[in-house]
Design an enzyme around this catalytic site. Sequence first.
Site, PDB file in Angstrom:
ATOM      1  N   TYR A 124       1.089  -1.088   0.071  1.00  0.00           N
ATOM      2  CA  TYR A 124       0.037  -0.062  -0.051  1.00  0.00           C
ATOM      3  C   TYR A 124       0.932   1.223   0.084  1.00  0.00           C
ATOM      4  O   TYR A 124       2.184   1.005  -0.354  1.00  0.00           O
ATOM      5  CB  TYR A 124      -1.003  -0.158   1.265  1.00  0.00           C
ATOM      6  CG  TYR A 124      -1.921   0.854   1.400  1.00  0.00           C
ATOM      7  CD1 TYR A 124      -2.917   1.075   0.302  1.00  0.00           C
ATOM      8  CD2 TYR A 124      -2.330   1.570   2.509  1.00  0.00           C
ATOM      9  CE1 TYR A 124      -3.948   1.997   0.289  1.00  0.00           C
ATOM     10  CE2 TYR A 124      -3.451   2.376   2.637  1.00  0.00           C
ATOM     11  CZ  TYR A 124      -4.295   2.654   1.495  1.00  0.00           C
ATOM     12  OH  TYR A 124      -5.220   3.378   1.379  1.00  0.00           O
ATOM     13  N   ARG A 177      -6.259  10.542 -10.341  1.00  0.00           N
ATOM     14  CA  ARG A 177      -5.665  11.367  -9.268  1.00  0.00           C
ATOM     15  C   ARG A 177      -5.055  10.302  -8.367  1.00  0.00           C
ATOM     16  O   ARG A 177      -5.498  10.230  -7.234  1.00  0.00           O
ATOM     17  CB  ARG A 177      -6.721  12.438  -8.599  1.00  0.00           C
ATOM     18  CG  ARG A 177      -6.115  13.255  -7.705  1.00  0.00           C
ATOM     19  CD  ARG A 177      -7.080  13.861  -6.686  1.00  0.00           C
ATOM     20  NE  ARG A 177      -7.691  12.614  -5.971  1.00  0.00           N
ATOM     21  CZ  ARG A 177      -7.178  12.640  -4.697  1.00  0.00           C
ATOM     22  NH1 ARG A 177      -5.954  12.692  -4.500  1.00  0.00           N
ATOM     23  NH2 ARG A 177      -7.629  11.435  -3.936  1.00  0.00           N
ATOM     24  N   LYS A 195      -5.817  -1.978  -2.089  1.00  0.00           N
ATOM     25  CA  LYS A 195      -6.768  -1.719  -1.088  1.00  0.00           C
ATOM     26  C   LYS A 195      -7.669  -3.070  -1.022  1.00  0.00           C
ATOM     27  O   LYS A 195      -7.855  -3.472   0.167  1.00  0.00           O
ATOM     28  CB  LYS A 195      -8.028  -1.036  -1.696  1.00  0.00           C
ATOM     29  CG  LYS A 195      -7.460   0.750  -2.020  1.00  0.00           C
ATOM     30  CD  LYS A 195      -7.874   1.139  -0.801  1.00  0.00           C
ATOM     31  CE  LYS A 195      -7.098   2.613  -0.417  1.00  0.00           C
ATOM     32  NZ  LYS A 195      -7.492   3.752   0.178  1.00  0.00           N
ATOM     33  N   GLU A 267     -12.319   5.126  -5.448  1.00  0.00           N
ATOM     34  CA  GLU A 267     -11.028   5.373  -5.235  1.00  0.00           C
ATOM     35  C   GLU A 267     -10.123   6.249  -6.089  1.00  0.00           C
ATOM     36  O   GLU A 267      -9.947   6.069  -7.303  1.00  0.00           O
ATOM     37  CB  GLU A 267     -10.282   4.027  -5.117  1.00  0.00           C
ATOM     38  CG  GLU A 267      -9.259   3.805  -4.405  1.00  0.00           C
ATOM     39  CD  GLU A 267      -9.457   4.306  -2.727  1.00  0.00           C
ATOM     40  OE1 GLU A 267      -8.591   5.052  -2.369  1.00  0.00           O
ATOM     41  OE2 GLU A 267     -10.133   3.485  -2.192  1.00  0.00           O
ATOM     42  N   ASP A 268      -9.604   7.417  -5.898  1.00  0.00           N
ATOM     43  CA  ASP A 268      -8.641   8.136  -6.463  1.00  0.00           C
ATOM     44  C   ASP A 268      -9.403   8.511  -7.641  1.00  0.00           C
ATOM     45  O   ASP A 268      -8.653   8.620  -8.917  1.00  0.00           O
ATOM     46  CB  ASP A 268      -7.333   7.391  -6.736  1.00  0.00           C
ATOM     47  CG  ASP A 268      -6.491   7.113  -5.523  1.00  0.00           C
ATOM     48  OD1 ASP A 268      -7.025   7.782  -4.481  1.00  0.00           O
ATOM     49  OD2 ASP A 268      -5.339   6.464  -5.605  1.00  0.00           O
ATOM     50  N   ASP A 290     -13.533   6.430  -0.638  1.00  0.00           N
ATOM     51  CA  ASP A 290     -12.471   6.323   0.490  1.00  0.00           C
ATOM     52  C   ASP A 290     -11.694   7.704   0.692  1.00  0.00           C
ATOM     53  O   ASP A 290     -11.210   7.990   1.914  1.00  0.00           O
ATOM     54  CB  ASP A 290     -11.407   5.106   0.245  1.00  0.00           C
ATOM     55  CG  ASP A 290     -10.786   4.947   1.498  1.00  0.00           C
ATOM     56  OD1 ASP A 290     -11.303   4.857   2.680  1.00  0.00           O
ATOM     57  OD2 ASP A 290      -9.490   4.497   1.158  1.00  0.00           O
ATOM     58  N   ASP A 291     -11.546   8.346  -0.480  1.00  0.00           N
ATOM     59  CA  ASP A 291     -10.711   9.712  -0.353  1.00  0.00           C
ATOM     60  C   ASP A 291     -11.432  10.699   0.418  1.00  0.00           C
ATOM     61  O   ASP A 291     -11.130  11.481   1.072  1.00  0.00           O
ATOM     62  CB  ASP A 291     -10.228  10.118  -1.616  1.00  0.00           C
ATOM     63  CG  ASP A 291      -9.571   9.244  -2.517  1.00  0.00           C
ATOM     64  OD1 ASP A 291      -8.629   8.652  -2.152  1.00  0.00           O
ATOM     65  OD2 ASP A 291     -10.413   8.573  -3.591  1.00  0.00           O
ATOM     66  N   ASN A 432      -0.190  11.919   0.410  1.00  0.00           N
ATOM     67  CA  ASN A 432       0.642  10.764   0.209  1.00  0.00           C
ATOM     68  C   ASN A 432       1.391  10.783  -1.324  1.00  0.00           C
ATOM     69  O   ASN A 432       0.403  11.681  -1.753  1.00  0.00           O
ATOM     70  CB  ASN A 432      -0.434   9.523   0.341  1.00  0.00           C
ATOM     71  CG  ASN A 432      -0.479   9.075   1.752  1.00  0.00           C
ATOM     72  OD1 ASN A 432       0.272   8.872   2.496  1.00  0.00           O
ATOM     73  ND2 ASN A 432      -1.902   8.618   2.001  1.00  0.00           N
TER      74      ASN A 432
END
Length: 576
Positions: A124, A177, A195, A267-268, A290-291, A432
Amino acid sequence: MASCMEDAGGGVKDVYGESRATEDQLVTPWSVSVASGYTLLRDPHFNKGLAFTAQERDAHFLRGLLPPTVISQETQVKKFIQLIRQYQVPLLKYVAMMDLQERNERLFYKLLIDHVEELLPVVYTPTVGEACQKYGSIFSNPQGLFISLKEKGRILEVLRNWPEMNIQVIVVTDGERILGLGDLGCQGMGIPVGKLSLYTALGGVRPSACLPITIDVGTNNEKLLNDELYIGLRHKRATGKEYDELLHEFMAAVKQNYGEKILVQFEDFANHNAFDLLERYRSTHLVFNDDIQGTASVVLAGLVAALKLVGGNLADHKFLFLGAGEAGTGIAELIALEISKRTDAQVEEVRKNIWLVDSKGLIVSSRKESLQQFKKPWAHEHEPITDLVEAINQLKPTVLIGTSGQGQTFTQEVVEAMASNNEKPIILALSNPTSQSECTAEQAYNWTQGRAIFASGSPFDPVEIDGKKYVPGQANNAYIFPGFGLGLIMSGTIRVHDDMLLAASEALASQVSEQDYEKGLIYPPFTNIRKISANIAAKVAAKSYELGLATRLPQPKDLVKFAESCMYTPTYRSYR
């Protein structure tokens, strides 16, 4: 005339003549239903390597295909962790772990669970970021499903190509992203794969119930478009109607194929799409971003825990964010909801103590016209300020949160301004991977003479100042989403409600022990993560039952015990 039988030297008759087929002849990829022999050794779900017993080797035609020794799974774990430690380059550790996952699934998860603190940064963040950047060059075995614009009109058919039918959770990205690294297109697949391996290792969701998906609509990354090893569509990103239609077809197909209770974790995605998708589907599907929501939940848990160290209630604090994207606004909104719930104050009123800075400076009401929709609730009355230090000195926040994706933006001057206004400044550098972190743990502790309460998004080593050791916390989404997902799945929840996120935060904060606080930690150590996940799952499920959104009835009496009983354990099974 020689027959096929003789050709095969007494072996299985080559009925279809496939052994002698030339390149232009079509062959049929037949397979058997019960894995045995060579096939069994190459099936990651059932392969045990040298752990097959003598009886199993006889029963499944493995004699001679393995060296004669039989070793336990524990010994295999020992061997593999030693092998992984020999690699100096994190990316090579990542490749070795992915190879193991493709070869022996249970050993991969056993290794990850037994050495979670050491291997989490490998599978991760931060290593997964580099893996996505170089995905084309390390790509060997395809993992998950790739749905591109070429599949428009056929997405349901593509989902049916996946070998498992009983899917409970999908993690999907469009790669626009990835972490703080930007548009990586199709190579963002490393994120859903990573994930979901955490869903299994940390949350106990069966690997066969997890499906990683990448939606490829192109990329605006010129470097990738010109890279001969790039694995995705080679054109600019599709937007607008074309994009919306593909995503809508995808969401409809997922529900049609897997039913009402399939959890889809976004996600992203880029900001504009992330908020739109969550808003559009939260009332018709079981969706979670999740973001926006996972990050918010884990940060809120850290803040609730930090109150033990700084005193007071959340309502007594003033918050300043650097970064007003998905993470920043998501965290800010969840903090406001929690304070509103505890004080009975209106959310609009609570928001006035929460300030956000974006690339143009402090978000204030005079900028309201030009702001994106999701930033508007945070535009308060104040004269414009473009400098972060100036904003700190004027607003005097007690908590500084970085979600900017820009490394080294918490300069010495910024951190010292926080320290001069607060006895124990709370500083969270959440971007991150490590290279994008707003400041390092060492900087935060040094510039505040060890007074800061610090946590980051990616891991940092402990810091020693004047003989005292400071252990930085990691506000890692991996604390929340595996347990959160398990809670939704085990209760058969059909929609996500914000109160479930608050329940998850409170459950995580309650897991921080006195010993953790003594080290200055505001998060519990990852070594107990499965126990933590079971507690989070229980609280999320309880809230779901309370809100009438759970479909698994009757409600289990002891939800923590029930959560633990639902968790997948990767120990080897015996074969008949």
